[in-house]
Design an enzyme around this catalytic site. Structure first.
Site, short mmCIF file in Angstrom:
data_model
loop_
_atom_site.label_atom_id
_atom_site.label_comp_id
_atom_site.label_asym_id
_atom_site.label_seq_id
_atom_site.Cartn_x
_atom_site.Cartn_y
_atom_site.Cartn_z
N LYS A 54 -100.62 84.18 -42.66
CA LYS A 54 -99.61 85.21 -42.87
C LYS A 54 -98.22 84.59 -42.97
O LYS A 54 -97.40 85.02 -43.80
CB LYS A 54 -99.67 86.23 -41.73
N GLN A 98 -101.04 90.28 -33.35
CA GLN A 98 -102.36 89.78 -33.73
C GLN A 98 -103.41 90.17 -32.69
O GLN A 98 -103.24 89.94 -31.51
CB GLN A 98 -102.32 88.25 -33.88
N ASP A 121 -99.17 96.98 -39.97
CA ASP A 121 -100.63 97.01 -39.89
C ASP A 121 -101.17 98.43 -40.02
O ASP A 121 -102.38 98.63 -40.13
CB ASP A 121 -101.09 96.40 -38.56
#
Length: 284
Positions: A54, A98, A121
């Site tokens: 990422k 994460q 997200d």
């Protein structure tokens, strides 16, 4: 092998090029560069790889990467405070924590306190609720990537039968909702679905996101169906999907490989969501 292999790497590259153009226009309008904050708790090897990908994608498209790496022993209140700091930071347009987090941390609570406008997200209750009501804000990256692949392949969704195997809030539920919004007729399957192959074999579009290696073979695939395999399972011989690729490819019209299918799309859509987030914030 009869099926056309859907090249997720190529589609992801096209999405990133689109993001670069949009990003350049935003920077010219606003005079600032969007920032994406990633929070990696501890030293889980798989998570380190994902976050590293990422960060590299941010560099590739021109998004400023803000890398936070608290120790695995961080307390719940400390992690919540870090997220709140990022919420309040005007230089941060997107926040990604994460997963999975260490067992002593409440993941649902951490996700819930992310500012929905910065939730790149798409997992906060606010964004999940918006999607459920048909007015999506920031859409989860992997489901958005699935839809992008289908659009790139020119797959007609209206009126088609779609089957989603897996009911997770990360992939299964949101991708089913996105398919419904595209006017497909959607059936959701899970671990207690009876005669799974028979149900799946009715699908014009089959999305596998259940996390069981090679669960679905040729018997689960309707001739000329489009198969999107979200599963990533690590076996001794390497990474495999939830679909038996070789068997399904003899029946399907098109199929995504593992790796190289949906995976690259998740990161590309994260970049797209970050630019979308910064535009939403700037319009307030």
């Amino acid at each position: 092998m009869a099926a056309r292999v859907i090249d997720g790497k190529a589609v992801a590259a096209a999405v990133k090029e689109r993001v670069k153009v949009d990003l350049a226009a935003y920077e010219e309008e606003s005079g600032r560069t969007p920032g994406l904050a990633t929070v990696l708790v501890g030293e889980d090897p798989a998570s380190q790889v994902y976050v590293g990908m990422k960060v590299r994608a941010c560099e590739e498209v021109g998004i400023r990467s803000i890398d936070q790496q608290p120790e695995a022993a961080i307390r719940q209140e400390e992690l919540e405070a870090l997220v709140e700091e990022l919420n309040a930071d005007d230089g941060v347009d997107g926040i990604l924590v994460q997963m999975p987090l260490p067992d002593h941390l409440d993941s649902d609570r951490i996700v819930a306190i992310i500012d929905p406008l910065k939730d790149v997200d798409g997992l906060t209750p606010v964004n999940a609720g918006l999607l459920a009501h048909g007015t999506p804000g920031l859409t989860p990256c992997t489901p958005a990537g699935v839809m992008e692949l289908l659009a790139h392949e020119g797959v007609e969704l209206e009126g088609k039968e779609a089957v989603v195997v897996g009911r997770s809030k990360l992939v299964g539920v949101p991708v089913a909702r996105l398919l419904l919004l595209a006017n497909a007729t959607v059936t959701m399957c899970h671990s207690r679905t009876r005669d799974l192959d028979a149900v799946c074999s009715q699908a014009d579009i089959l999305v596998a996101a259940v996390g069981v290696p090679r669960l679905l073979g040729a018997a689960a695939v309707k001739p000329a169906a489009v198969v999107i395999d979200v599963g990533v399972n690590r076996l001794e011989e390497g990474l495999v999907g939830d679909v038996d690729f070789d068997a399904a490819a003899e029946v399907a019209a098109a199929i995504t490989p593992v790796p190289g299918g949906v995976g690259p799309m998740t990161i590309a859509m994260l970049m797209s969501n970050t630019v979308k987030a910064c535009r939403q914030i700037s319009e307030l």
